[in-house]
Design an enzyme around this catalytic site. Structure first.
Site, short mmCIF file in Angstrom:
data_model
loop_
_atom_site.label_atom_id
_atom_site.label_comp_id
_atom_site.label_asym_id
_atom_site.label_seq_id
_atom_site.Cartn_x
_atom_site.Cartn_y
_atom_site.Cartn_z
N CYS A 2 3.60 -4.54 20.71
CA CYS A 2 3.75 -4.19 22.13
C CYS A 2 4.83 -3.13 22.32
O CYS A 2 5.76 -3.02 21.53
CB CYS A 2 4.16 -5.42 22.90
SG CYS A 2 3.11 -6.83 22.62
N ARG A 27 1.73 2.81 17.66
CA ARG A 27 2.01 1.45 17.16
C ARG A 27 0.84 0.50 17.36
O ARG A 27 0.84 -0.61 16.86
CB ARG A 27 3.22 0.89 17.91
CG ARG A 27 4.50 1.63 17.61
CD ARG A 27 5.52 1.37 18.70
NE ARG A 27 5.81 -0.04 18.85
CZ ARG A 27 6.82 -0.65 18.27
NH1 ARG A 27 7.66 0.01 17.53
NH2 ARG A 27 7.03 -1.93 18.46
N TRP A 74 -0.10 -5.73 22.60
CA TRP A 74 -0.90 -6.01 21.41
C TRP A 74 -1.05 -7.52 21.40
O TRP A 74 -0.09 -8.25 21.17
CB TRP A 74 -0.17 -5.48 20.18
CG TRP A 74 -1.07 -5.25 19.03
CD1 TRP A 74 -1.97 -4.23 18.89
CD2 TRP A 74 -1.18 -6.03 17.85
NE1 TRP A 74 -2.62 -4.34 17.70
CE2 TRP A 74 -2.16 -5.43 17.03
CE3 TRP A 74 -0.55 -7.17 17.39
CZ2 TRP A 74 -2.53 -5.94 15.80
CZ3 TRP A 74 -0.91 -7.68 16.15
CH2 TRP A 74 -1.89 -7.06 15.37
N ASN A 100 8.02 -8.37 24.87
CA ASN A 100 7.53 -8.28 23.49
C ASN A 100 7.97 -9.52 22.75
O ASN A 100 9.08 -10.01 22.98
CB ASN A 100 8.14 -7.08 22.75
CG ASN A 100 7.57 -5.77 23.22
OD1 ASN A 100 6.67 -5.73 24.06
ND2 ASN A 100 8.10 -4.68 22.69
N GLY A 101 7.15 -9.99 21.82
CA GLY A 101 7.55 -11.15 21.02
C GLY A 101 6.80 -12.39 21.46
O GLY A 101 5.76 -12.31 22.11
N GLU A 481 -1.85 -8.40 -6.68
CA GLU A 481 -1.51 -7.59 -5.51
C GLU A 481 -0.60 -6.42 -5.89
O GLU A 481 -0.80 -5.30 -5.43
CB GLU A 481 -0.86 -8.49 -4.44
CG GLU A 481 -0.41 -7.78 -3.18
CD GLU A 481 -1.50 -7.00 -2.48
OE1 GLU A 481 -2.69 -7.14 -2.81
OE2 GLU A 481 -1.14 -6.19 -1.60
N LYS A 485 -1.45 -2.29 -5.41
CA LYS A 485 -0.58 -1.31 -4.74
C LYS A 485 -0.37 -0.10 -5.65
O LYS A 485 -0.42 1.04 -5.20
CB LYS A 485 0.78 -1.91 -4.36
CG LYS A 485 0.78 -2.98 -3.30
CD LYS A 485 0.42 -2.52 -1.91
CE LYS A 485 -1.04 -2.57 -1.61
NZ LYS A 485 -1.64 -3.77 -1.13
N GLU A 488 -3.60 1.97 -5.80
CA GLU A 488 -3.96 2.59 -4.53
C GLU A 488 -3.13 3.80 -4.18
O GLU A 488 -3.66 4.82 -3.76
CB GLU A 488 -3.70 1.58 -3.39
CG GLU A 488 -4.80 0.69 -3.01
CD GLU A 488 -4.45 -0.09 -1.75
OE1 GLU A 488 -3.45 -0.84 -1.76
OE2 GLU A 488 -5.18 0.04 -0.78
N HIS A 504 -5.83 -11.82 -26.33
CA HIS A 504 -7.27 -11.98 -26.51
C HIS A 504 -8.01 -10.65 -26.33
O HIS A 504 -9.23 -10.65 -26.14
CB HIS A 504 -7.81 -13.04 -25.55
CG HIS A 504 -7.20 -14.40 -25.79
ND1 HIS A 504 -7.46 -15.14 -26.92
CD2 HIS A 504 -6.28 -15.10 -25.09
CE1 HIS A 504 -6.77 -16.27 -26.88
NE2 HIS A 504 -6.03 -16.27 -25.78
N LYS A 604 -8.54 2.54 6.09
CA LYS A 604 -7.83 1.32 6.52
C LYS A 604 -8.82 0.20 6.84
O LYS A 604 -8.57 -0.96 6.54
CB LYS A 604 -6.97 1.65 7.74
CG LYS A 604 -6.10 0.50 8.22
CD LYS A 604 -5.00 0.19 7.23
CE LYS A 604 -4.18 -1.02 7.59
NZ LYS A 604 -3.48 -1.59 6.43
O1 M6R Z 1 -8.87 -5.50 6.90
P1 M6R Z 1 -9.08 -6.35 5.70
O2 M6R Z 1 -7.94 -7.24 5.40
O3 M6R Z 1 -10.37 -7.14 5.77
O4 M6R Z 1 -9.22 -5.33 4.49
C1 M6R Z 1 -9.53 -5.78 3.21
C2 M6R Z 1 -9.27 -4.69 2.19
O5 M6R Z 1 -10.07 -3.58 2.45
C3 M6R Z 1 -7.80 -4.26 2.19
O6 M6R Z 1 -6.95 -5.35 1.96
C4 M6R Z 1 -7.54 -3.19 1.10
O7 M6R Z 1 -7.69 -3.77 -0.16
C5 M6R Z 1 -6.16 -2.59 1.30
N1 M6R Z 1 -6.25 -1.17 1.25
C6 M6R Z 1 -5.20 -3.05 0.28
O8 M6R Z 1 -3.96 -2.42 0.38
#
Ligand code: M6R
Length: 609
Positions: A2, A27, A74, A100-101, A481, A485, A488, A504, A604
């Site tokens: 927000c 935002r 938001w 906000n919050g 994870e 990162k 990506e 293995h 995204k």
């Molecule tokens: O919006 P979502 O959480 O459903 O998206 C899933 C994936 O596309 C998303 O997490 C993607 O792997 C990211 N780019 C990871 O950083």
């Protein structure tokens, strides 16, 4: 997240505050509104959707005022509708409030107020706060006193601004955890939730501190601390350009979002993880339903899938309830087995990922009970699920997900604790999970303070042709994870797997120059991990180990050591180790000159199968 704006002075106030919230558009928001003094009363204009919807309304009303507030919302409590948009009035429409919050105790307050005859027009916690302040105004007859007394009845993290029809030149602002900034002008004053909204008007700003209350007129700002003691106004001069201001002074949105994680977790847990350790998930399945689940099936993609893996670690170890985590893109083609006593949890930051949405629809065809863990309110997945828990992390702009991951894991921990009420769960593990979840925001802050050491390690390893991410137990989920990162945003090939699997096959890839990042946050597997570290080093590989502050044994074996604070619940310790991995990927990508916020080939929100 927000946005808040406020102005008092000689300019056309509604135009100023509308411009201010436009500058916070990046935002993310889903509705917006303004309030201003109009004749004898206060006029509120608000609309769901884009700011252009509100603009149309403003163009037709042509407001004229010298004091106004504005808000872009938001959604958290209640969907993105005209009624739920801010500002909100008190019972007698004397006072308008933007906020906000989250007000954690809104539900109890709403019951109290209803018993005294109050009626509400929205589903928001903000309207409850406005009514509380309105009640206090009836007693004190002063807006500042009403806000001062009213906020003492509110619990949560919030920033709030109120105006009153009887005090046409005064804005009262209060900060309790969520940011609020005063902008100092000459014969005029401003306020906003973020600096970019102030920069076109003034560069002299005061960042309100926790518990501060400000009474603002065009010629004066009285700033006082939580005890009511007046504070000296000491403005700071901001010389950022607008673009860097949007990123809060950070070089990239990714870095900003990494640093927002402690607050994102506070927001996520707010009102749900109670001080006494109890869990309260309002409007989310009945106690009977929670008790009936015998198995959990998690469906998600990418980072959300990795959060699901961490959820599996928690739920299986604490509750001994089986959890299956399935890639959404695989779910529909694998003829899934779903049973009536299954809980299907669908995790998605955007709520629009088509693979996940299609899998959700299939789960519903199988008559499974579905729970969405989603960030974007009102998104397709949120609407489609039987029940939804919003992670309340605020908008995530960088394509690479960071704060949403942490908030997804925290939400799964809440689900685990909620389910723990029914089963013969391990009480010691529940106690540890609860306590460490409560500490998590502070633990994260400690990790983030150590960023410069991680940047230095990135400097030493950023030319690696291949990186392994290795651990055992919950640390494997964290490594999945961390590796994503690195792929990506830094475009470095990675292999992520249980450390014990290296011998293995993948060990054949290790040679000089190859880097192995180990996460080792469980003392029970420490010695085994040390053996795996030695296997890498014996073949010329370089090892960076993410370990607890107290772990001298592993530190002794690694080339580089990244320390995190000691945690007594393995899934929380592992989830914490993801923060240094995010920072490592960020600094490696930065050194390689990669396009961090929008990595090549990625989007995204992935709306194709
Ligand atoms: O919006 P979502 O959480 O459903 O998206 C899933 C994936 O596309 C998303 O997490 C993607 O792997 C990211 N780019 C990871 O950083």
């Amino acid at each position: 997240m927000c946005g808040i704006a406020g102005y008092v002075g000689p300019r056309e106030a509604v135009t100023v505050v509308f411009d201010q919230i436009t500058r916070l558009e990046y935002r993310g928001y889903d509705s917006a509104g303004v309030a201003y003094k109009n004749g004898d009363g206060i006029k509120v204009l608000k609309r769901a959707g884009k700011l252009s919807n509100l603009k149309q309304l403003l163009d037709s009303e042509k407001p004229k005022a010298q004091m106004a507030i504005a808000h872009s919302r938001w959604a958290t409590h209640g969907g993105p509708t005209d009624q739920n948009a801010h500002p909100h009035f008190d019972q007698h429409e004397l006072i308008a409030v933007i906020h906000n919050g989250i007000i954690e105790n809104y539900y109890e307050l709403a019951q109290e107020l209803k018993a005294r005859g109050h009626t509400f027009k929205s589903e928001t916690d903000t309207e409850i706060a406005a009514h509380v302040i309105g009640e206090e105004y009836e007693i004190t007859g002063s807006l500042a006193d009403a806000v001062r007394r009213g906020v003492k009845r509110l619990r949560g993290a919030f920033a709030m601004v109120a105006i009153c029809k009887n005090e046409p030149d005064t804005l009262v602002a209060v900060r309790n955890a969520s940011p609020l900034i005063l902008g100092i002008g000459s014969g005029e004053n401003f306020l906003a939730s973020d600096i970019p909204a102030l920069l076109p008007y003034t560069r002299e700003v005061v960042v309100m501190e926790e518990g501060d209350l400000a009474v603002m007129t065009r010629d004066r700002i009285r700033l006082e601390d939580a005890q009511g003691k007046e504070k000296l106004i000491q403005p700071m001069h901001v010389d950022w350009n607008i673009e860097s201001a949007e990123k809060g002074g950070f070089e990239h949105f990714m870095l900003k979002e990494i640093h927002e994680q402690p607050d994102a977790i506070r927001q996520c847990l707010s009102g749900r993880l109670l001080k006494d350790g109890g869990v309260q998930l309002l409007n989310c399945f009945s106690d009977e339903e929670w008790k009936s689940f015998e198995r959990v099936v998690v469906i998600a993609c990418g980072t959300a899938y990795h959060a699901g893996l961490m959820g599996k670690q928690m739920i299986e170890s604490v509750l001994r309830v089986p959890v299956e985590v399935i890639y959404a893109s695989e779910f529909r083609y694998n003829n899934p087995i779903l049973r009536p006593a299954d809980l299907v949890i669908v995790i998605s930051q955007s709520g629009e990922t088509i693979d996940t949405l299609v899998a959700l629809k299939l789960a519903k065809e199988h008559r499974a009970k579905t729970l969405g863990i989603v960030n974007v309110v009102g998104s397709s997945i949120a609407r489609e699920c039987d029940e939804v828990l919003y992670i309340q992390a605020g908008p995530e702009i960088c394509v690479a997900s960071t704060k949403a991951y942490s908030a997804q894991v925290a939400t799964l921990a809440l689900v685990c604790l909620q389910m723990a009420r029914k089963s013969a769960a391990d009480q010691e593990k529940i106690f540890n999970l609860t306590r460490e979840l409560q500490r998590l925001p502070n633990l994260m802050e400690t990790c983030l303070e150590r960023e410069s050491q991680i940047a230095e390690i990135a400097n030493q390893i950023h030319r690696a042709p291949l990186m392994f991410f290795l651990g055992r137990g919950a640390d494997v989920a964290a490594c999945m994870e961390g590796a994503l990162k690195m792929k990506e945003i830094a475009y470095i090939p990675t292999q992520e797997s249980p450390a014990g699997e290296m011998k293995h096959g993948p060990l054949a890839l290790v040679e000089s120059g190859v880097v192995a990042v180990f996460a080792s946050t469980n003392p029970l597997t420490r010695e085994k991990v040390i053996s795996n570290i030695k296997e890498i080093k014996a073949r010329g590989g370089t090892v960076a180990a993410i370990i607890f502050d107290s772990d001298e044994q592993t530190a002794h074996e690694a080339d580089f050591v990244i320390r995190i604070p000691h945690v007594d619940s393995p899934p929380i310790g592992a989830a914490l180790s993801v923060l240094p991995m995010q920072l490592l990927a960020y600094h490696v990508a930065r050194l390689k000159g990669c396009e961090i916020d929008q990595p090549r080939n990625l989007a995204k929100s992935v709306t194709v199968e």
